[in-house]
Structure formats: C-alpha cells, structure tokens
Design a protein around this motif. Sequence first.
Motif, PDB file in Angstrom:
ATOM      1  N   UNK A 145       0.865  -1.191   0.000  1.00  0.00           N
ATOM      2  CA  UNK A 145       0.000   0.000   0.000  1.00  0.00           C
ATOM      3  C   UNK A 145       0.895   1.232   0.000  1.00  0.00           C
ATOM      4  N   UNK A 146       0.604   2.174  -0.877  1.00  0.00           N
ATOM      5  CA  UNK A 146       1.405   3.391  -1.002  1.00  0.00           C
ATOM      6  C   UNK A 146       0.605   4.601  -0.535  1.00  0.00           C
ATOM      7  N   UNK A 147       1.266   5.655  -0.055  1.00  0.00           N
ATOM      8  CA  UNK A 147       0.552   6.855   0.416  1.00  0.00           C
ATOM      9  C   UNK A 147      -0.348   7.474  -0.644  1.00  0.00           C
ATOM     10  N   UNK A 148       0.000   7.329  -1.927  1.00  0.00           N
ATOM     11  CA  UNK A 148      -0.798   7.909  -3.004  1.00  0.00           C
ATOM     12  C   UNK A 148      -2.207   7.312  -3.073  1.00  0.00           C
ATOM     13  N   UNK A 149      -2.410   6.168  -2.417  1.00  0.00           N
ATOM     14  CA  UNK A 149      -3.711   5.497  -2.451  1.00  0.00           C
ATOM     15  C   UNK A 149      -4.665   5.962  -1.353  1.00  0.00           C
ATOM     16  N   UNK A 150      -4.213   6.777  -0.437  1.00  0.00           N
ATOM     17  CA  UNK A 150      -5.011   7.083   0.747  1.00  0.00           C
ATOM     18  C   UNK A 150      -6.367   7.693   0.404  1.00  0.00           C
ATOM     19  N   UNK A 151      -6.447   8.405  -0.696  1.00  0.00           N
ATOM     20  CA  UNK A 151      -7.717   8.997  -1.095  1.00  0.00           C
ATOM     21  C   UNK A 151      -8.707   7.999  -1.659  1.00  0.00           C
ATOM     22  N   UNK A 152      -8.272   6.781  -1.911  1.00  0.00           N
ATOM     23  CA  UNK A 152      -9.156   5.767  -2.493  1.00  0.00           C
ATOM     24  C   UNK A 152      -9.925   4.975  -1.448  1.00  0.00           C
ATOM     25  N   UNK A 153      -9.565   5.140  -0.164  1.00  0.00           N
ATOM     26  CA  UNK A 153     -10.172   4.320   0.879  1.00  0.00           C
ATOM     27  C   UNK A 153     -11.341   5.037   1.548  1.00  0.00           C
ATOM     28  N   UNK A 154     -12.305   4.227   2.031  1.00  0.00           N
ATOM     29  CA  UNK A 154     -13.463   4.763   2.753  1.00  0.00           C
ATOM     30  C   UNK A 154     -13.156   4.986   4.230  1.00  0.00           C
ATOM     31  N   UNK A 155     -12.157   4.286   4.729  1.00  0.00           N
ATOM     32  CA  UNK A 155     -11.828   4.385   6.138  1.00  0.00           C
ATOM     33  C   UNK A 155     -10.568   3.607   6.442  1.00  0.00           C
ATOM     34  N   UNK A 156     -10.156   3.666   7.706  1.00  0.00           N
ATOM     35  CA  UNK A 156      -8.963   2.954   8.146  1.00  0.00           C
ATOM     36  C   UNK A 156      -9.017   2.800   9.654  1.00  0.00           C
ATOM     37  N   UNK A 157      -8.314   1.790  10.160  1.00  0.00           N
ATOM     38  CA  UNK A 157      -8.217   1.645  11.615  1.00  0.00           C
ATOM     39  C   UNK A 157      -6.903   0.975  11.973  1.00  0.00           C
ATOM     40  N   UNK A 158      -6.491   1.186  13.217  1.00  0.00           N
ATOM     41  CA  UNK A 158      -5.282   0.587  13.760  1.00  0.00           C
ATOM     42  C   UNK A 158      -5.657  -0.562  14.671  1.00  0.00           C
ATOM     43  N   UNK A 159      -4.747  -1.507  14.820  1.00  0.00           N
ATOM     44  CA  UNK A 159      -4.997  -2.665  15.673  1.00  0.00           C
ATOM     45  C   UNK A 159      -3.713  -3.084  16.365  1.00  0.00           C
ATOM     46  N   UNK A 160      -3.787  -3.224  17.686  1.00  0.00           N
ATOM     47  CA  UNK A 160      -2.650  -3.669  18.487  1.00  0.00           C
ATOM     48  C   UNK A 160      -3.169  -4.131  19.839  1.00  0.00           C
ATOM     49  N   UNK A 161      -2.319  -4.822  20.581  1.00  0.00           N
ATOM     50  CA  UNK A 161      -2.752  -5.373  21.863  1.00  0.00           C
ATOM     51  C   UNK A 161      -3.236  -4.293  22.819  1.00  0.00           C
ATOM     52  N   UNK A 162      -2.412  -3.289  23.083  1.00  0.00           N
ATOM     53  CA  UNK A 162      -2.808  -2.242  24.022  1.00  0.00           C
ATOM     54  C   UNK A 162      -3.883  -1.345  23.431  1.00  0.00           C
ATOM     55  N   UNK A 163      -3.741  -1.008  22.166  1.00  0.00           N
ATOM     56  CA  UNK A 163      -4.664  -0.089  21.504  1.00  0.00           C
ATOM     57  C   UNK A 163      -6.002  -0.740  21.191  1.00  0.00           C
ATOM     58  N   UNK A 164      -6.023  -2.039  21.035  1.00  0.00           N
ATOM     59  CA  UNK A 164      -7.170  -2.789  20.528  1.00  0.00           C
ATOM     60  C   UNK A 164      -7.480  -2.313  19.104  1.00  0.00           C
ATOM     61  N   UNK A 165      -8.701  -1.892  18.834  1.00  0.00           N
ATOM     62  CA  UNK A 165      -9.075  -1.400  17.512  1.00  0.00           C
ATOM     63  C   UNK A 165      -9.419   0.080  17.628  1.00  0.00           C
ATOM     64  N   UNK A 166      -8.734   0.919  16.860  1.00  0.00           N
ATOM     65  CA  UNK A 166      -8.997   2.356  16.897  1.00  0.00           C
ATOM     66  C   UNK A 166      -9.288   2.870  15.492  1.00  0.00           C
ATOM     67  N   UNK A 167     -10.483   3.446  15.272  1.00  0.00           N
ATOM     68  CA  UNK A 167     -10.790   4.005  13.958  1.00  0.00           C
ATOM     69  C   UNK A 167      -9.991   5.274  13.713  1.00  0.00           C
TER      70      UNK A 167
END
Length: 286
Positions: free
Chosen positions: A234-256
């Motif tokens: 995935x390249x930064x130039x694609x960021x405008x093509x997505x409807x959303x994004x989220x992060x996932x990690x043990x401490x963070x869990x799921x963060x939109x």
Amino acid sequence: MFEAAAIAWHNGKLVEREQAAPSIASHSLHLGVGVFDGIMAYWNSDHYYIHRLEAHLDRLRHGSTQMGLEFSWSNHDLKLGLLSLLDEIPATDYYIRPIVYRAGSYLNFNDTMPVDVTILAVTIARNVDKPLTCHISSFERVSGRAIPVTWKICGTYVNSYLSRRAAEIDGFNDAILLDQEGRITEASAANIFFLQTDTVITPALTPNIFPGITRATLLDIAQALGVEVIERDVCPEELGNFDGAFLAATMMELKPLAAIDSYQYDSSNHLLFLRFLKEFREITQQ
C-alpha cells in the motif's frame, strides 16, 4: 492510567516493583538489549480473560532466544506467575508487560551474564471508540534486515517513540511509517487496516512489518465473517481511495482513524469496522 502495579513477578516470586529494576550500569539499560511482550488481561465482572496468552509467551521466548537472552522459566511458569500477580492486585483491566533483560552492572557484552525475567501489570482504560488522527511520518520504519522487528527488542522501539512524539508535536495522535521503498508499513506500534466498501486491505507482511497477534485475530474474524482481506503493498498515493482505516494492536485494541494527513475518514461509522469491533469485543468479553 498506564501506571504499573506496586508489585511484580520477578524470577519466580512476587516482589516490590523496584526490586526488579536493572542496575544503572546494566547494558540492557544502556543498549536496549532486552525483549518484551504485551498482553491484555480483561477483567470481565468476576474473572480475567487473557487474550492468546500462549502465542504471546511463545513470541517472548522466541525473541529472547534469538537475542541470546535464554531463560529457564517455562510458559507454564510464566502463566502461573502472571496469574499470581493478578491475584495480588486490584481487579481491573491490565496491560501485562513481561520483559527479559540483564540487570547486572556490566556495560560490556557477555552472553554469560545472568538473565532476569519480570512481569509487570499496568492499569489501562479501554477507549476503543475514540477516533485517532495520523500523519505520514518523516521517520522511516527501521529496517527488519537491520534489526529484526518481529522479536520486540527494547531498543528497536526508539523508532516508535520518535515517530509518535513527532506526530503529537504536529497535532496528530500517531504516525504512519513508510519503509525504504516508500510503502506504508504500520503505525508507531500498531498494524493498519484500510476499508474499501466491503473489502479490507492491509499491508502484506514484509521484514519491516510486525506480525501482530491482534492482526492475526482480525484475519481470523474476517475469515469467519466471510469478509475479503487483501494483503498487498500500500502506497501513500492510495489514501484517497479508501473509505476508512483503523489501527490494531494489543494495548490499543481497535482504533478508527478520522484522518491521515489531509485525508478524512468516517471510520467510526463504517459498517466493516463496526463488524470487526463487535466481534473483537465479544472475544475479549469471554
């Protein structure tokens, strides 16, 4: 929040936390020569649910062995130590931090120096709903060919610290790091998932991307739900093509994510994110 409990499990017994501190002359302190892991212990009314404990302990042992920090405690010993620690402190949600290091006062490198194992419990408030903002970091992701990122080496996380700190100074919550070829890898300490209609896209694992246990859990959830997950560059130039994004990690869990740089997302209300969040919460509320 994020305060370690006053007692810790250390080399087979419960002690006051500071008794497990390394010497000021320890090379683990000076060089970052240590390995850690992060485990969530969820307090669910009258019992703890500990997510994928065996996988976390296996990862801790593997990284420690690869670093020359072998220890004699079995996974069963560590599990009993963790549970004994939880029994002695107030019942709440904890982020568990086992760490393997050399506490002795030796600045030189020597594989024969004693290895210590300590388990800390850190209070943490769950806040999985609040969206985050990120930017593309000016700090490059440390190369996994220079320092293996899969081993959770203490010193490697200076890369995470610098990128997160710079993001916060610039008014963002976190940083998205690129690799040497300009590809998106992950956030400072979390894997990233992009949402595109009814499909999830996440960076394919390379030596520069951490294969998170929460990431693996989400791939299992996607398979159970019949949701397509595409693992690719995935390249930064694609960021405008997505409807959303989220992060996932043990401490963070799921963060939109509400934004990455100037790209705005309504990830909190995206149906795919809400499905993942619902399933993940059901798992952790067992």
